[in-house]
Scaffold this motif. Sequence first.
Motif, short mmCIF file in Angstrom:
data_model
loop_
_atom_site.label_atom_id
_atom_site.label_comp_id
_atom_site.label_asym_id
_atom_site.label_seq_id
_atom_site.Cartn_x
_atom_site.Cartn_y
_atom_site.Cartn_z
N GLY A 126 -28.41 48.99 160.22
CA GLY A 126 -28.42 47.52 160.14
C GLY A 126 -27.85 47.09 158.80
O GLY A 126 -27.96 47.81 157.81
N ILE A 127 -27.22 45.92 158.78
CA ILE A 127 -26.78 45.35 157.50
C ILE A 127 -27.19 43.88 157.48
O ILE A 127 -27.07 43.17 158.48
CB ILE A 127 -25.26 45.52 157.26
CG1 ILE A 127 -24.88 44.90 155.90
CG2 ILE A 127 -24.41 44.94 158.38
CD1 ILE A 127 -23.49 45.28 155.40
N LEU A 128 -27.70 43.44 156.33
CA LEU A 128 -28.05 42.03 156.19
C LEU A 128 -27.69 41.53 154.80
O LEU A 128 -27.62 42.32 153.85
CB LEU A 128 -29.52 41.79 156.49
CG LEU A 128 -30.59 42.46 155.62
CD1 LEU A 128 -30.94 41.60 154.42
CD2 LEU A 128 -31.85 42.70 156.46
N THR A 129 -27.41 40.24 154.70
CA THR A 129 -27.16 39.61 153.40
C THR A 129 -28.36 38.73 153.09
O THR A 129 -28.83 37.99 153.95
CB THR A 129 -25.86 38.79 153.40
OG1 THR A 129 -25.90 37.84 154.47
CG2 THR A 129 -24.64 39.67 153.59
N SER A 130 -28.84 38.84 151.85
CA SER A 130 -30.09 38.14 151.52
C SER A 130 -29.97 37.43 150.18
O SER A 130 -29.25 37.88 149.28
CB SER A 130 -31.21 39.19 151.46
OG SER A 130 -32.39 38.64 150.98
N GLY A 131 -30.65 36.30 150.04
CA GLY A 131 -30.58 35.52 148.80
C GLY A 131 -29.42 34.54 148.83
O GLY A 131 -28.76 34.37 149.87
N GLY A 132 -29.14 33.91 147.70
CA GLY A 132 -28.04 32.94 147.64
C GLY A 132 -26.72 33.62 147.97
O GLY A 132 -26.47 34.75 147.54
N ASP A 133 -25.88 32.96 148.75
CA ASP A 133 -24.62 33.61 149.11
C ASP A 133 -23.66 33.62 147.92
O ASP A 133 -23.98 33.07 146.85
CB ASP A 133 -23.98 32.94 150.34
CG ASP A 133 -23.50 31.52 150.05
OD1 ASP A 133 -23.85 30.96 148.99
OD2 ASP A 133 -22.78 30.95 150.89
N CYS A 134 -22.53 34.24 148.06
CA CYS A 134 -21.52 34.29 146.99
C CYS A 134 -20.23 34.80 147.61
O CYS A 134 -20.23 35.27 148.75
CB CYS A 134 -21.96 35.22 145.86
SG CYS A 134 -22.16 36.92 146.35
N ALA A 135 -19.15 34.71 146.85
CA ALA A 135 -17.88 35.21 147.34
C ALA A 135 -17.92 36.73 147.42
O ALA A 135 -18.50 37.38 146.54
CB ALA A 135 -16.77 34.77 146.40
N GLU A 164 -23.08 53.22 164.80
CA GLU A 164 -23.20 51.85 165.32
C GLU A 164 -23.77 50.97 164.22
O GLU A 164 -24.71 51.36 163.52
CB GLU A 164 -24.19 51.81 166.49
CG GLU A 164 -23.63 52.30 167.79
CD GLU A 164 -24.72 52.26 168.86
OE1 GLU A 164 -25.24 51.17 169.16
OE2 GLU A 164 -25.07 53.35 169.33
N ILE A 165 -23.21 49.75 164.10
CA ILE A 165 -23.66 48.85 163.04
C ILE A 165 -24.21 47.57 163.65
O ILE A 165 -23.53 46.91 164.45
CB ILE A 165 -22.48 48.45 162.11
CG1 ILE A 165 -21.81 49.67 161.54
CG2 ILE A 165 -22.96 47.54 160.99
CD1 ILE A 165 -22.67 50.43 160.59
N TYR A 166 -25.41 47.23 163.26
CA TYR A 166 -26.03 45.99 163.71
C TYR A 166 -26.03 45.00 162.55
O TYR A 166 -26.59 45.27 161.49
CB TYR A 166 -27.48 46.24 164.15
CG TYR A 166 -27.56 46.87 165.52
CD1 TYR A 166 -26.98 48.11 165.78
CD2 TYR A 166 -28.22 46.22 166.55
CE1 TYR A 166 -27.03 48.68 167.04
CE2 TYR A 166 -28.29 46.79 167.82
CZ TYR A 166 -27.68 48.01 168.05
OH TYR A 166 -27.73 48.57 169.30
N GLY A 167 -25.37 43.88 162.76
CA GLY A 167 -25.38 42.82 161.75
C GLY A 167 -26.59 41.94 161.99
O GLY A 167 -26.76 41.35 163.06
N LEU A 177 -34.94 47.67 167.28
CA LEU A 177 -33.48 47.88 167.39
C LEU A 177 -33.12 49.35 167.30
O LEU A 177 -31.96 49.72 167.51
CB LEU A 177 -32.75 47.10 166.29
CG LEU A 177 -32.82 45.58 166.35
CD1 LEU A 177 -31.92 44.96 165.28
CD2 LEU A 177 -32.39 45.06 167.72
N GLY A 178 -34.08 50.18 166.94
CA GLY A 178 -33.81 51.63 166.82
C GLY A 178 -32.92 51.97 165.65
O GLY A 178 -32.12 52.92 165.71
#
Length: 359
Positions: free
Chosen positions: A7-16, A35-38, A100-101
């Motif tokens: 899995g990949i997630l973005t956390s906190g204030g966004d940025c470029a 396999e990558i889960y966004g 999600l396994g």
Amino acid sequence: MKTKKIGILTSGGDCAGLNAVIRAVVNAAAQLGWEIYGIHNGTDGLTEEPLSYEVLTVHNFSDTPWPRLSGSYLGSLNKGVKMESLSEMSKRFGDGVKKLGLDAVIVVGGDGSMNITSNYCKGAGIKMVGIPKTIDNDTPITEFSVGFNTACQVCTDAVDSLNLTARSHHRALILEVMGRDAGHLAMQSALAGQADVCLVPEIPYKIDGVINKLKEIKKSGRNHAVIVVSEGIKTENGQHLSAAKNLIGEAVYGGIGQYLSAEINNRYKDFQTRVTTLGHVQRSGTPSCFDRMLAALFGAKAVELLANDQTNMMVAWKNGHVEAYSIDDVVKKGTTLLDVHSDFVKAAHALGMYIGELK
Ligand code: F6P
């Protein structure tokens, strides 16, 4: 060998640069057949019902503008977590990961997100690798986080623009920039933009010190000035100013530029002042070459770590190399503030910028 599901997630204030990170992770993982889960909207995608996610493939990024854009394709979350809800959140996070396994989660976040998500992962027995991102550049150990360089460019462009209009109108223009309690963004963009004054949370200042600098400028025959101020500095009587609250009621800084402007105007009439609060444009802007490069290197390294089963680590940029450090060590260090003995501060002082009352 079993195909890994990550899995990949973005956390906190966004940025470029966040999308360049996601793309790098997806591409590197695809090379290994994983396999990558966004995960959508930071940790919410795993902790809220129904779970919110999408399977990512190289096609999401190969023929779209996303990797070259700011923002987060996956969405992000900047709300903080009340520590009393940590065990409940950790359980929900763990349940989401198990449903999600997923074999591991890559968290793209700043100091706060590294702290919170590593606690979730520890509590739920989940493997994690962190990738540092933040316009504040205050994530410990790494010298640079994704997004900082682009934010510096946005601020520098603003200083340049203000300098021109300040000259036309013989004004002292104040630019309030973000950075929370760290002065990296203010100091580096003030240096690059050749500001006359830069006030950061790490160095105490006096309004009279700012005014003396303005007087010196006036005496030299120049009729304009630019002052960069970090949102996290306090008023002269030691108060933080806040313009808003986050979702758990914590103060978000804002308003110090207006305070400075009023104080300067009360005590000194030779320059008119005006304030620009740059705000969330600092979190956007076209991702710079450095941020995209860092994104590529960090993404590749994060996948390499997972492939070698080296987890509970954060990737970091140190002395021109990508390295990996224990997340516990990163979290223990808290936040990296501007070192008042750094070359940045020394140079600003040497060039005649007023940066406060340096001891
Ligand atoms: O941490 C990144 C940051 O942009 C800080 O510089 C700023 O103080 C804060 O987030 C703003 O938060 P929000 O997105 O909640 O307005």
